[in-house]
Scaffold this motif. Sequence first.
Motif, short mmCIF file in Angstrom:
data_model
loop_
_atom_site.label_atom_id
_atom_site.label_comp_id
_atom_site.label_asym_id
_atom_site.label_seq_id
_atom_site.Cartn_x
_atom_site.Cartn_y
_atom_site.Cartn_z
N ALA A 69 96.32 47.53 48.70
CA ALA A 69 97.70 46.83 48.43
C ALA A 69 98.75 47.86 49.31
O ALA A 69 100.06 47.32 49.29
N GLY A 70 98.37 48.90 49.35
CA GLY A 70 99.47 50.05 49.91
C GLY A 70 100.15 50.66 48.75
O GLY A 70 101.28 51.56 48.84
N ARG A 71 99.63 50.42 47.44
CA ARG A 71 100.58 50.98 46.36
C ARG A 71 99.93 52.39 45.95
O ARG A 71 100.65 53.15 45.11
N LEU A 72 98.78 52.68 46.37
CA LEU A 72 98.32 54.06 45.93
C LEU A 72 97.61 54.79 47.11
O LEU A 72 96.71 54.02 47.67
N THR A 73 98.07 56.05 47.61
CA THR A 73 97.24 56.52 48.60
C THR A 73 97.23 58.03 48.07
O THR A 73 98.03 58.70 47.80
#
Length: 327
Positions: free
Chosen positions: A291-295
């Motif tokens: 979801a793009g919340r954690l990289t």
Amino acid sequence: MKAIVQDRYGPPETLVLADVETPAPGPGDVLVRLEAAALNAYDWHVMRGDPRLSRLALGLARPRARIRGRDFAGRVEAVGAQVRQVRPGDAVFGDLGEADGAFAEYACVPEHLVAPRPANLTPAQAAALPLAGVTALQGLRDAGQVRPGHRVLINGASGGVGTLAVQLAKALGATVTGVCRTRNVALVRSLGADHVVDYTRDDFTRDGRRHDVVFDLVGNRSLTALRRALTPDGTLVLSGGGVYRGGSLLGPIVLLARGRLLAPVIRQRVVVLATSPGRAHLDVLREHAEAGRLTPVVDRTHPLREVPEAVRYLETEHARAKIVITI
């Protein structure tokens, strides 16, 4: 297969690249052809047998697990007869737990410790997630009970767990303060921290700010100091790490033991974090990543033969984010 093996406790030089037999999966196991593995503070603690009291669990004379490394990403090579959730060829990631064995070309993993790899992450990024990500998730969501509007302080925000904890705390709706050294201020701010404290200039335990949750990943402050940074009914979550300082008998065990003794007699909550790997938590991390919340942030990568150099950097140099071994 090639693997990094260790036959006695000691410095990074005790880690040796050697030929060992490729493991065969049992009925409930998955054989993974490894593409990447990540380092954790856990690895140098086991390598050194430090603190020495931990050898009661790890092995008195040498580590029971001969091959180092926990976190991994790779592709399924074969599965046992009872495995149902993954198939050969699947891209996976996971945490071998205290069995270790990720600094190698192949590893056998119980099915419940592997999960599909986040589709948008490279093998190196995926390998950086499991132990650090589960620690951050369990520390904030489960132990800290973080919810929208909470003020969360993360001591050690630029480390492997800390960089993920900043992002997860923001995903949970918190206002986040990250504590780090000068060279990492920009990194922590870029991860979404609302406030960044440079510990070389300011003391977060004496600046008058109060937080609903303090997540301590360093173990370099007393309980009294950490509690000063909390609201009267706030939560302190203790999860030590740190760097090697010449060896110790008890290490962070002292702080954790004091936390357990204090917890029943004060209004503030003190939680000593004990993480446990598993598919359910890995699935949550994958969802946040996709979801793009954690990289995951990767500080540097090393080939398998350079594991000793990588561990030396990790245990002494205040590494930023994660160090990954490519295989």
